[in-house]
Design a protein around this motif. Structure first.
Motif, PDB file in Angstrom:
ATOM      1  N   PRO A 198       0.948  -1.157  -0.048  1.00  0.00           N
ATOM      2  CA  PRO A 198       0.100  -0.129   0.061  1.00  0.00           C
ATOM      3  C   PRO A 198       0.843   1.245   0.056  1.00  0.00           C
ATOM      4  CG  PRO A 198       0.186  -0.675   2.182  1.00  0.00           C
ATOM      5  CD  PRO A 198       1.044  -1.848   1.270  1.00  0.00           C
ATOM      6  N   TYR A 199       0.772   1.986  -1.140  1.00  0.00           N
ATOM      7  CA  TYR A 199       1.689   3.072  -1.099  1.00  0.00           C
ATOM      8  C   TYR A 199       1.141   4.610  -0.685  1.00  0.00           C
ATOM      9  CZ  TYR A 199       5.309   0.304  -3.287  1.00  0.00           C
ATOM     10  OH  TYR A 199       6.089  -0.521  -3.362  1.00  0.00           O
ATOM     11  N   ARG A 200      -0.293   4.315  -0.072  1.00  0.00           N
ATOM     12  CA  ARG A 200      -0.999   5.754   0.244  1.00  0.00           C
ATOM     13  C   ARG A 200      -0.096   6.407   1.191  1.00  0.00           C
ATOM     14  NH1 ARG A 200      -6.959   3.719   0.541  1.00  0.00           N
ATOM     15  NH2 ARG A 200      -6.633   2.175  -1.257  1.00  0.00           N
ATOM     16  N   GLY A 259       8.989   9.612   2.835  1.00  0.00           N
ATOM     17  CA  GLY A 259       8.726  10.890   2.405  1.00  0.00           C
ATOM     18  C   GLY A 259       8.575  11.126   1.035  1.00  0.00           C
ATOM     19  N   MET A 260       8.887  12.236   0.293  1.00  0.00           N
ATOM     20  CA  MET A 260       9.001  12.545  -1.014  1.00  0.00           C
ATOM     21  C   MET A 260      10.282  13.163  -1.291  1.00  0.00           C
ATOM     22  SD  MET A 260       6.525  15.414  -2.716  1.00  0.00           S
ATOM     23  CE  MET A 260       4.944  14.828  -2.120  1.00  0.00           C
ATOM     24  N   ALA A 261      10.613  13.086  -2.705  1.00  0.00           N
ATOM     25  CA  ALA A 261      11.780  13.576  -3.468  1.00  0.00           C
ATOM     26  C   ALA A 261      11.414  14.329  -4.519  1.00  0.00           C
ATOM     27  CB  ALA A 261      12.735  12.306  -3.633  1.00  0.00           C
ATOM     28  N   LYS A 294       8.489   3.311  -7.199  1.00  0.00           N
ATOM     29  CA  LYS A 294       7.476   2.891  -7.744  1.00  0.00           C
ATOM     30  C   LYS A 294       6.331   3.662  -8.221  1.00  0.00           C
ATOM     31  CE  LYS A 294       8.466  -1.711  -6.248  1.00  0.00           C
ATOM     32  NZ  LYS A 294       9.422  -2.219  -7.264  1.00  0.00           N
ATOM     33  N   GLN A 295       6.400   5.155  -7.453  1.00  0.00           N
ATOM     34  CA  GLN A 295       5.433   6.076  -7.732  1.00  0.00           C
ATOM     35  C   GLN A 295       5.769   7.168  -7.965  1.00  0.00           C
ATOM     36  OE1 GLN A 295       1.228   5.298  -5.720  1.00  0.00           O
ATOM     37  NE2 GLN A 295       2.445   5.813  -4.219  1.00  0.00           N
ATOM     38  N   TYR A 296       5.876   7.816  -9.214  1.00  0.00           N
ATOM     39  CA  TYR A 296       6.328   9.019  -9.739  1.00  0.00           C
ATOM     40  C   TYR A 296       5.492   9.731 -10.769  1.00  0.00           C
ATOM     41  CZ  TYR A 296       8.406   6.135 -13.224  1.00  0.00           C
ATOM     42  OH  TYR A 296       8.338   5.300 -14.317  1.00  0.00           O
ATOM     43  N   PRO A 327      10.790   7.637  -2.779  1.00  0.00           N
ATOM     44  CA  PRO A 327      12.185   7.711  -2.877  1.00  0.00           C
ATOM     45  C   PRO A 327      13.009   6.450  -2.078  1.00  0.00           C
ATOM     46  CG  PRO A 327      11.640   9.122  -1.437  1.00  0.00           C
ATOM     47  CD  PRO A 327      10.170   8.668  -1.653  1.00  0.00           C
ATOM     48  N   GLY A 328      12.486   5.940  -1.157  1.00  0.00           N
ATOM     49  CA  GLY A 328      13.468   4.719  -0.732  1.00  0.00           C
ATOM     50  C   GLY A 328      14.082   5.488   0.516  1.00  0.00           C
ATOM     51  N   PRO A 329      14.806   4.772   1.611  1.00  0.00           N
ATOM     52  CA  PRO A 329      15.608   5.665   2.432  1.00  0.00           C
ATOM     53  C   PRO A 329      17.120   5.757   2.218  1.00  0.00           C
ATOM     54  CG  PRO A 329      15.752   3.041   2.792  1.00  0.00           C
ATOM     55  CD  PRO A 329      14.765   3.446   1.654  1.00  0.00           C
ATOM     56  N   ASP A 330      17.526   5.564   1.071  1.00  0.00           N
ATOM     57  CA  ASP A 330      19.016   5.698   0.756  1.00  0.00           C
ATOM     58  C   ASP A 330      19.025   7.021   0.080  1.00  0.00           C
ATOM     59  OD1 ASP A 330      19.589   3.045   1.929  1.00  0.00           O
ATOM     60  OD2 ASP A 330      18.956   2.180  -0.019  1.00  0.00           O
ATOM     61  N   ALA A 331      20.275   7.303  -0.756  1.00  0.00           N
ATOM     62  CA  ALA A 331      20.520   8.347  -1.341  1.00  0.00           C
ATOM     63  C   ALA A 331      19.600   8.312  -2.624  1.00  0.00           C
ATOM     64  CB  ALA A 331      22.141   8.320  -1.819  1.00  0.00           C
ATOM     65  N   TRP A 332      19.319   9.513  -3.122  1.00  0.00           N
ATOM     66  CA  TRP A 332      18.357   9.627  -4.208  1.00  0.00           C
ATOM     67  C   TRP A 332      18.861  10.248  -5.179  1.00  0.00           C
ATOM     68  CZ3 TRP A 332      15.533  13.702  -6.283  1.00  0.00           C
ATOM     69  CH2 TRP A 332      14.514  13.254  -7.178  1.00  0.00           C
ATOM     70  N   SER A 333      18.336   9.962  -6.557  1.00  0.00           N
ATOM     71  CA  SER A 333      18.615  10.537  -7.715  1.00  0.00           C
ATOM     72  C   SER A 333      17.584  10.658  -8.690  1.00  0.00           C
ATOM     73  CB  SER A 333      19.821  10.124  -8.432  1.00  0.00           C
ATOM     74  OG  SER A 333      19.853  10.707  -9.805  1.00  0.00           O
ATOM     75  N   PRO A 334      16.987  11.902  -9.460  1.00  0.00           N
ATOM     76  CA  PRO A 334      16.020  11.731 -10.393  1.00  0.00           C
ATOM     77  C   PRO A 334      15.852  10.693 -11.381  1.00  0.00           C
ATOM     78  CG  PRO A 334      16.912  13.847 -10.243  1.00  0.00           C
ATOM     79  CD  PRO A 334      17.759  12.851  -9.409  1.00  0.00           C
TER      80      PRO A 334
END
Length: 142
Positions: free
Chosen positions: A85-87, A92-94, A126-128, A108-115
């Motif tokens: 469930p992704y509601r 958080g959000m990136a 999985k949601q973007y 975005p997951g808990p790790d370092a993020w890149s667009p």
């Protein structure tokens, strides 16, 4: 209000990076021959609405309604299942913004993020929504 690259850090900070925010609606507006517009409605904590915590409640901010609109959408993906469930945005959000592209990652997951990770298969992103411009509007819930 438009979310620009200069505005992204303050935007995310104001809403506590949207940790544990709740998606309450998604709308896809598409006209033939034009790029779509995607609107995501969320309930989020807003640091601009401080509150005094009560007994057993350590929350320092009030909840508000945030409407995010991505214009000129080139790609989007939303996923919801019993298993995943992704509601609730538990990570958080990136957000990334440039003069020509806006990336909204609701997983975005808990790790370092890149667009660039939003189009890749993996455990996160999985949601973007990827488009040309992102705007937001805030209203109080009460």
């Amino acid at each position: 209000m438009q979310i620009t690259s200069d505005h992204v850090p303050a935007f995310l900070d104001r809403f506590v990076n949207f940790y544990d925010s709740v998606i309450v609606g998604v709308s896809i507006l598409a006209e033939p021959g034009k790029l779509a517009t995607v609107r995501v409605d969320l309930q989020a904590m807003d640091k601009a609405l401080p509150r005094t915590p009560g007994p057993g409640d350590g929350r320092m901010s009030e909840w508000c309604h945030v409407q995010l609109t991505v214009h000129g959408v080139q790609e989007y993906r939303f996923l919801e299942s019993r298993r995943f469930p992704y509601r609730v945005l538990s990570d958080g959000m990136a957000v990334a913004a440039s003069a020509t592209e806006f990336v909204l990652d609701l997983d975005p997951g808990p790790d370092a993020w890149s667009p660039s990770q939003v189009s890749c298969e993996g455990n996160y992103s999985k949601q973007y929504v990827v488009g040309g411009r992102g705007d937001y509007e805030v209203t109080n819930i009460r």
